[in-house]
Write a protein that holds these residues in place. Structure first.
Motif, PDB file in Angstrom:
ATOM      1  N   SER A  14      -5.106  14.039  -4.905  1.00 20.53           N
ATOM      2  CA  SER A  14      -3.956  13.606  -5.976  1.00 20.53           C
ATOM      3  C   SER A  14      -4.424  12.714  -6.961  1.00 20.53           C
ATOM      4  N   SER A  15      -4.166  13.006  -8.296  1.00 22.49           N
ATOM      5  CA  SER A  15      -4.331  11.981  -9.309  1.00 22.49           C
ATOM      6  C   SER A  15      -3.952  10.645  -8.815  1.00 22.49           C
ATOM      7  N   ALA A  16      -4.652   9.785  -9.418  1.00 26.19           N
ATOM      8  CA  ALA A  16      -4.069   8.246  -9.510  1.00 26.19           C
ATOM      9  C   ALA A  16      -2.845   8.080  -9.971  1.00 26.19           C
ATOM     10  N   PHE A  17      -2.354   8.812 -10.997  1.00 27.60           N
ATOM     11  CA  PHE A  17      -1.103   8.833 -11.647  1.00 27.60           C
ATOM     12  C   PHE A  17      -0.002   9.730 -11.023  1.00 27.60           C
ATOM     13  N   GLY A  18      -0.204  10.419  -9.775  1.00 26.85           N
ATOM     14  CA  GLY A  18       0.749  11.485  -9.171  1.00 26.85           C
ATOM     15  C   GLY A  18       0.945  11.018  -7.729  1.00 26.85           C
ATOM     16  N   ARG A  19       1.858  11.565  -7.170  1.00 26.11           N
ATOM     17  CA  ARG A  19       2.104  11.084  -5.661  1.00 26.11           C
ATOM     18  C   ARG A  19       1.643  12.141  -4.629  1.00 26.11           C
ATOM     19  N   ALA A  20       0.981  11.864  -3.630  1.00 24.29           N
ATOM     20  CA  ALA A  20       0.518  12.827  -2.652  1.00 24.29           C
ATOM     21  C   ALA A  20       1.725  13.365  -1.903  1.00 24.29           C
ATOM     22  N   MET A  21       1.315  14.297  -1.393  1.00 26.00           N
ATOM     23  CA  MET A  21       2.371  14.891  -0.685  1.00 26.00           C
ATOM     24  C   MET A  21       2.644  14.153   0.855  1.00 26.00           C
ATOM     25  N   GLU A  22       1.526  13.768   1.366  1.00 24.15           N
ATOM     26  CA  GLU A  22       1.358  13.117   2.792  1.00 24.15           C
ATOM     27  C   GLU A  22       1.401  11.857   2.525  1.00 24.15           C
ATOM     28  N   ALA A  23       2.188  10.822   3.425  1.00 21.62           N
ATOM     29  CA  ALA A  23       2.167   9.563   3.554  1.00 21.62           C
ATOM     30  C   ALA A  23       0.768   9.061   4.313  1.00 21.62           C
ATOM     31  N   THR A  24       0.124   8.360   3.547  1.00 21.52           N
ATOM     32  CA  THR A  24      -1.242   7.970   4.391  1.00 21.52           C
ATOM     33  C   THR A  24      -1.412   6.590   4.531  1.00 21.52           C
ATOM     34  N   ASP A  25      -1.832   5.842   5.712  1.00 18.42           N
ATOM     35  CA  ASP A  25      -1.962   4.560   5.559  1.00 18.42           C
ATOM     36  C   ASP A  25      -3.437   4.162   5.263  1.00 18.42           C
ATOM     37  N   ARG A  26      -3.660   3.803   3.995  1.00 21.41           N
ATOM     38  CA  ARG A  26      -4.886   3.462   3.494  1.00 21.41           C
ATOM     39  C   ARG A  26      -5.392   2.358   4.229  1.00 21.41           C
ATOM     40  N   HIS A  27      -4.645   1.236   4.381  1.00 21.39           N
ATOM     41  CA  HIS A  27      -4.878   0.248   5.046  1.00 21.39           C
ATOM     42  C   HIS A  27      -5.669   0.462   6.522  1.00 21.39           C
ATOM     43  N   ARG A  28      -4.833   1.307   7.228  1.00 18.32           N
ATOM     44  CA  ARG A  28      -5.441   1.548   8.515  1.00 18.32           C
ATOM     45  C   ARG A  28      -6.635   2.282   8.437  1.00 18.32           C
ATOM     46  N   ILE A  29      -6.897   3.274   7.511  1.00 15.21           N
ATOM     47  CA  ILE A  29      -8.157   3.873   7.441  1.00 15.21           C
ATOM     48  C   ILE A  29      -9.142   3.040   7.186  1.00 15.21           C
ATOM     49  N   VAL A  30      -9.008   2.133   6.125  1.00 15.43           N
ATOM     50  CA  VAL A  30     -10.245   1.307   5.693  1.00 15.43           C
ATOM     51  C   VAL A  30     -10.526   0.409   6.850  1.00 15.43           C
ATOM     52  N   THR A  31      -9.586  -0.240   7.415  1.00 13.17           N
ATOM     53  CA  THR A  31     -10.009  -0.994   8.642  1.00 13.17           C
ATOM     54  C   THR A  31     -10.605  -0.276   9.765  1.00 13.17           C
ATOM     55  N   ALA A  32     -10.489   1.088   9.985  1.00 14.81           N
ATOM     56  CA  ALA A  32     -11.183   1.807  11.025  1.00 14.81           C
ATOM     57  C   ALA A  32     -12.425   2.191  10.534  1.00 14.81           C
ATOM     58  N   ILE A  33     -12.704   2.389   9.455  1.00 15.84           N
ATOM     59  CA  ILE A  33     -14.109   2.879   9.029  1.00 15.84           C
ATOM     60  C   ILE A  33     -14.979   1.816   8.494  1.00 15.84           C
ATOM     61  N   TYR A  34     -14.615   0.515   8.103  1.00 14.82           N
ATOM     62  CA  TYR A  34     -15.168  -0.619   7.615  1.00 14.82           C
ATOM     63  C   TYR A  34     -16.406  -0.927   8.668  1.00 14.82           C
ATOM     64  N   PRO A  35     -16.500  -0.875   9.632  1.00 12.97           N
ATOM     65  CA  PRO A  35     -17.780  -1.098  10.256  1.00 12.97           C
ATOM     66  C   PRO A  35     -18.838  -0.074  10.246  1.00 12.97           C
ATOM     67  N   ALA A  36     -18.369   1.171  10.225  1.00  7.46           N
ATOM     68  CA  ALA A  36     -19.231   2.355   9.716  1.00  7.46           C
ATOM     69  C   ALA A  36     -19.899   2.195   8.174  1.00  7.46           C
ATOM     70  N   LEU A  37     -18.827   1.733   7.460  1.00 10.42           N
ATOM     71  CA  LEU A  37     -19.290   1.753   6.157  1.00 10.42           C
ATOM     72  C   LEU A  37     -20.274   0.420   5.905  1.00 10.42           C
ATOM     73  N   LEU A  38     -20.187  -0.443   6.767  1.00  9.20           N
ATOM     74  CA  LEU A  38     -21.052  -1.529   6.624  1.00  9.20           C
ATOM     75  C   LEU A  38     -22.614  -1.111   7.185  1.00  9.20           C
ATOM     76  N   SER A  39     -22.493  -0.444   8.335  1.00  7.70           N
ATOM     77  CA  SER A  39     -23.850  -0.009   9.062  1.00  7.70           C
ATOM     78  C   SER A  39     -24.522   1.054   7.941  1.00  7.70           C
ATOM     79  N   ARG A  40     -23.920   1.843   7.348  1.00  5.80           N
ATOM     80  CA  ARG A  40     -24.488   2.899   6.658  1.00  5.80           C
ATOM     81  C   ARG A  40     -24.951   2.379   5.194  1.00  5.80           C
TER      82      ARG A  40
END
Length: 387
Positions: free
Chosen positions: A292-318
């Motif tokens: 989705s565009s930054a200016f639009g609305r995605a169809m699905e509700a997605t918890d970006r906070h939860r996603i970022v928290t979950a993947i941050y250790p992997a982001l750090l290691s990579r």
């Protein structure tokens, strides 16, 4: 062609004529875009190897992005990138997704579908978040892909939002009816007629549709059917419901086989439909990307906070290992600053306050531990509350 009394007159389903669609489709050029390897059934086919070579420079990336945008808007409305994702990477993620499918089946409950009978095939809604939480390393490596980001930027620019639904069409699974996609594609004709003509033009530029093949997809497995150039038909959001247009689609669509790791991207206004799987032993799996565009609305509700928290250790290691994870950050974190509470989140150093993605990037640059990022994300969320 259908005419109206003013360029801004509302579009009506009674004005839809197959002859108008046919006139558009029969008058289209068939030239091969400069960076495409070849054209197959009107669809430009790009190779990952060539694109990687060209986009190695900023000027080359800008040139390719402009070309892809032209293909999606003024060209056939669809393109394929062969070898976009390494097969071994696809297999890793496929295994993770199969685990999620098995868990959801064990939990029970009915699974619906769009434009197809519910419960026949296997589907993971909000696969983006589920993959991130259950298999963060696989998520980071998969979405760090530069060609997925290239296509998203070409159509939507920066700050785009990735959502993902995994669809597995089982042997004997029946395909979909022809349709256009979100936004206006998911409204009834009665509702669609209420939107001004210029909104019909706006809707397609708010979303990019894509799919990554998670297995080899010969035609008999039912890869998606497309009608190249049909995104140019002004009445298309009203027309695809009509039987005469559905019959025209059945007679004139194209269908491209895909190999594992190939990616297809298309304008959401393109007439298309998933095909039927006529095999007896192939479960056709695809990761369906709705970006989705930054200016639009995605169809699905997605918890970006939860996603970022979950993947941050992997982001750090990579990151510590020298891997560029920028595209994984873009696919996971909120990349647009608004809406926000401007009493609490004032744009002190510019026109807008930092985005969630900015906070993640800054934390990665400093090697901040997960608990420090958690505190900054909590502040980000609090600044967007109104009470």
């Amino acid at each position: 062609m259908t005419t109206t009394s003013t360029p801004f007159a509302r579009l009506r389903q009674t004005d839809c004529r197959v002859e108008d669609l046919r006139e558009i489709l029969e008058s289209q050029p068939t030239a091969t875009p400069p960076h495409a390897d070849h054209v197959e059934q009107q669809v430009p086919i790009y190779t990952a190897a060539h694109l990687h070579e060209v986009i190695a420079t900023q000027a080359g990336a800008a040139e390719v992005e402009a070309e892809l945008a032209e293909v999606l808007a003024e060209g056939p409305g669809i393109l394929v990138i062969t070898g976009a994702v390494e097969p071994a990477m696809v297999d890793r993620v496929s295994s993770a997704l199969e685990e999620i499918i098995a868990e959801e089946k064990a939990a029970g409950g009915e699974v619906g579908d769009h434009f197809a009978k519910g419960g026949v095939n296997d589907r993971i809604w909000n696969a983006l978040e589920k993959l991130a939480v259950a298999h963060p390393e696989d998520f980071v490596d998969y979405y760090a892909n530069d060609l997925l980001a290239l296509a998203a930027r070409a159509w939507l620019g920066p700050g785009y939002q990735v959502t993902s639904q995994v669809n597995v069409v089982n042997p004997g699974g029946v395909g979909q009816t022809v349709h256009r996609d979100y936004h206006l594609g998911f409204t009834s004709p009665e509702v669609t007629e209420r939107y001004p003509r210029h909104v019909h033009d706006l809707s397609p530029v708010l979303t990019l549709q894509g799919a990554i093949a998670h297995c080899d997809m010969p035609v008999e497995t039912g890869p998606t059917l497309y009608l190249p150039h049909s995104q140019k038909y002004s009445h298309g959001y009203l027309a695809y419901w009509l039987e005469e247009f559905q019959e025209y689609f059945r007679q004139h669509h194209v269908q491209l086989p895909l190999a594992k790791g190939d990616a297809v991207f298309f304008n959401p206004a393109l007439f298309h439909a998933a095909g039927s799987n006529t095999t007896s032993d192939v479960r056709r799996m695809a990761n369906l990307l709705q970006i989705s565009s930054a200016f639009g609305r995605a169809m699905e509700a997605t918890d970006r906070h939860r996603i970022v928290t979950a993947i941050y250790p992997a982001l750090l290691s990579r990151t510590a290992a020298g891997v560029d994870v920028e595209h994984a950050v873009a696919a996971s974190a909120e990349g647009y600053a608004f809406p926000t509470n401007l009493d609490l989140d004032q744009p002190v150093d510019g026109m807008s306050p930092p985005t969630q993605a900015d906070i993640v990037r800054q934390s990665l640059t400093r090697g901040a531990p997960p608990d420090e990022l958690a505190g900054r994300l909590a502040g980000y969320a609090a600044a967007r509350r109104t009470s």
